[in-house]
Design a protein around this motif. Structure first.
Motif, mmCIF file in Angstrom:
data_model
loop_
_atom_site.group_PDB
_atom_site.id
_atom_site.type_symbol
_atom_site.label_atom_id
_atom_site.label_comp_id
_atom_site.label_asym_id
_atom_site.label_seq_id
_atom_site.Cartn_x
_atom_site.Cartn_y
_atom_site.Cartn_z
ATOM 1 N N ASP A 36 -3.264 -12.580 6.479
ATOM 2 C CA ASP A 36 -2.261 -11.525 6.592
ATOM 3 C C ASP A 36 -0.906 -12.105 6.230
ATOM 4 N N ASN A 72 -5.292 -6.404 -1.814
ATOM 5 C CA ASN A 72 -5.853 -5.116 -1.425
ATOM 6 C C ASN A 72 -4.715 -4.103 -1.296
ATOM 7 N N SER A 74 -4.775 -0.947 -0.938
ATOM 8 C CA SER A 74 -4.966 0.081 0.090
ATOM 9 C C SER A 74 -4.532 -0.405 1.478
ATOM 10 N N LYS A 75 -4.410 -1.715 1.651
ATOM 11 C CA LYS A 75 -3.944 -2.264 2.930
ATOM 12 C C LYS A 75 -2.500 -2.759 2.840
ATOM 13 N N THR A 76 -1.846 -2.453 1.730
ATOM 14 C CA THR A 76 -0.485 -2.918 1.502
ATOM 15 C C THR A 76 0.490 -1.778 1.783
ATOM 16 N N THR A 77 1.473 -2.035 2.636
ATOM 17 C CA THR A 77 2.466 -1.014 2.970
ATOM 18 C C THR A 77 3.861 -1.634 2.965
#
Length: 88
Positions: A36, A72, A74-77
């Motif tokens: 992470d 990823n 879709s897991k990146t904000t």
């Protein structure tokens, strides 16, 4: 017994592998924990923040490609913080 040793070493080896990630961008501050990654950047001007952050993210993308690591999306904000009431 070998299987448990590998599971203990894998996070450490991964951290060693990505140790130079923070050198791939000039202005970001990084916080790494296992797989992470948190990236921080501040700028009082929103337009400058967006331009500089996007330029630096392009450098990070090159680092990920060079090190054959997938990102990823879709897991990146992202998150914007401000003391201004009408910042965005």
């Amino acid at each position: 017994m070998c299987g448990s040793t590998g599971s203990v070493l894998e996070p450490l080896l991964f951290l060693i592998y990505i140790d130079d990630l923070s050198t791939s961008a000039n202005v970001f501050s990084f916080t790494l924990f296992a797989d992470d990654t948190n990236i921080f950047y501040k700028n009082k001007n929103l337009n400058q923040l967006l331009k500089i952050a996007n330029d630096e993210l392009a450098k990070l993308s090159l680092w990920f490609k060079a090190n054959k690591l997938p990102l990823n999306i879709s897991k990146t904000t992202y998150m914007l913080f401000s003391t201004e009431k009408n910042y965005a």
